[in-house]
Design an enzyme around this catalytic site. Structure first.
Site, PDB file in Angstrom:
ATOM      1  N   ASP A   1     -11.370   2.458   3.979  1.00  0.00           N
ATOM      2  CA  ASP A   1     -11.719   1.027   3.981  1.00  0.00           C
ATOM      3  C   ASP A   1     -13.230   0.828   3.860  1.00  0.00           C
ATOM      4  OD1 ASP A   1      -9.691  -0.930   4.159  1.00  0.00           O
ATOM      5  OD2 ASP A   1      -9.275  -0.415   6.249  1.00  0.00           O
TER       6      ASP A   1
ATOM      7  N   GLN B   1      -4.648  -1.604   9.668  1.00  0.00           N
ATOM      8  CA  GLN B   1      -4.546  -2.949   9.091  1.00  0.00           C
ATOM      9  C   GLN B   1      -5.189  -4.006   9.989  1.00  0.00           C
ATOM     10  OE1 GLN B   1      -3.433  -3.661   6.059  1.00  0.00           O
ATOM     11  NE2 GLN B   1      -3.560  -5.877   6.259  1.00  0.00           N
TER      12      GLN B   1
ATOM     13  N   LYS C   1       0.842  -1.206   0.000  1.00  0.00           N
ATOM     14  CA  LYS C   1       0.000   0.000   0.000  1.00  0.00           C
ATOM     15  C   LYS C   1       0.870   1.246   0.000  1.00  0.00           C
ATOM     16  CE  LYS C   1      -3.768  -2.379   2.266  1.00  0.00           C
ATOM     17  NZ  LYS C   1      -4.162  -2.994   3.524  1.00  0.00           N
TER      18      LYS C   1
HETATM   19  N1  GUN Z   1      -6.421  -6.823   5.962  1.00  0.00           N
HETATM   20  C1  GUN Z   1      -6.588  -7.513   4.798  1.00  0.00           C
HETATM   21  N2  GUN Z   1      -7.265  -6.773   3.903  1.00  0.00           N
HETATM   22  C2  GUN Z   1      -7.540  -5.591   4.506  1.00  0.00           C
HETATM   23  C3  GUN Z   1      -8.226  -4.405   4.085  1.00  0.00           C
HETATM   24  O1  GUN Z   1      -8.736  -4.293   2.965  1.00  0.00           O
HETATM   25  N3  GUN Z   1      -8.270  -3.397   5.019  1.00  0.00           N
HETATM   26  C4  GUN Z   1      -7.741  -3.508   6.260  1.00  0.00           C
HETATM   27  N4  GUN Z   1      -7.857  -2.472   7.082  1.00  0.00           N
HETATM   28  N5  GUN Z   1      -7.110  -4.593   6.672  1.00  0.00           N
HETATM   29  C5  GUN Z   1      -7.007  -5.625   5.803  1.00  0.00           C
END
Ligand code: GUN
Length: 296
Positions: A121, A98, A54
């Protein structure tokens, strides 16, 4: 019929190029640089790899990016204080904490503490509610990526029978909601199957568009798929390790056999996966535009 591959990596690259150009334009016309903050507790290898991906993509596309690495033992109170600081930080337009979070953290409380305007998100209950009523500014990343794969591959969604397998909050429920809205790129008839559905194959066999996020390797076999269906495989299951130490990944769909029946299909990897980070970037860009009083 041998299915045409829906190349998620290529479509993601197209969208990333569009985002890059829009960021250059936004900086030139409004002196706004969209900013993304990522927060990670602990050092789970999977989460570290996601977060690094990311951060790398954000930098490549011209975003301002902040990465906050915290010890696994960080308390709920301290994490909420960090979220509060990011909510107030004008350089940050998107906040991502995350998941999965350590067991002592209440993830619902954390998601509810993020300013809904910075909730890239789309996990905040207010944004989840807006998604359901059809007036969301931002769409959750993986489902939004699936919708883009369908639209950009020329799949007719309007009036289609869509069957979703899996009712998670992160994929199944939101993609069902997005595709049933009275909107462009939606207007489908949606059926949502789950672990207590009595006869999953009965439903999947009449799907024009079959979306599978069940978390079960090769669960969908060719006999469960209609001739000519479009098949979107959201599953990522590690079934072993190669001699060279590489992870062997398969989806939730028996790709080799289903591709002989479907008209289009996403591979694993290289299908839905590359779209998720791309849609996170798009959400951050949209959030920055909305914060500047522009339309997303
Ligand atoms: N962990 C795995 N995929 C995601 C996501 O799309 N967002 C977040 N915050 N954590 C994740």
């Amino acid at each position: 019929m041998t299915a045409k591959l829906i190349n998620g990596a290529e479509i993601a690259l197209q969208i990333r190029e569009e985002i890059k150009q829009e960021i250059i334009r936004l900086k030139a016309t409004h002196n706004v640089v969209p900013g993304l903050a990522t927060v990670l507790l602990g050092s789970d290898p999977g989460s570290l790899s996601y977060i690094s991906g990311k951060e790398k993509t954000a930098k490549e596309l011209g975003f301002y990016s902040e990465r906050i690495d915290l010890p696994e033992a960080t308390s709920q109170k301290d994490l909420l204080a960090i979220v509060d600081k990011l909510n107030k930080n004008q350089k940050i337009h998107g906040i991502l904490v995350q998941e999965p979070l350590p067991k002592h953290i209440n993830a619902n409380e954390v998601n509810s503490a993020i300013d809904p305007k910075k909730d890239v998100d789309v996990f905040h209950p207010v944004n989840v509610g807006r998604l359901m009523t059809g007036d969301a500014d931002l769409l959750p990343c993986t489902p939004a990526g699936i919708q883009q794969l369908l639209i950009r591959s020329g799949v007719k969604i309007d009036g289609a029978e869509v069957v979703v397998v899996g009712r998670s909050n992160i994929v199944g429920k939101p993609i069902a909601n997005i595709l049933l809205q009275k909107n462009k790129g939606a207007n489908a008839t949606v059926t949502l199957c789950h672990t207590h559905t009595l006869d999953v194959a009965f439903h999947t066999r009449y799907a024009d568009i079959l979306i599978v996020a069940a978390g079960r390797p090769k669960y969908i076999t060719a006999d469960m798929v209609k001739e000519g269906a479009v098949v979107i495989d959201v599953g990522v299951n590690q079934i072993g390790t190669s001699k060279s130490g590489k992870r062997i990944l398969v989806g939730d769909v028996d790709f080799e056999n289903v591709k002989e029946k479907a008209s289009m299909i996403t591979p694993v990897p290289g299908g839905v996966g590359p779209m998720t980070i791309t849609m996170l970037m798009l959400n951050t860009l949209k959030a920055a535009k909305l914060a500047a009083g522009l339309t997303a």
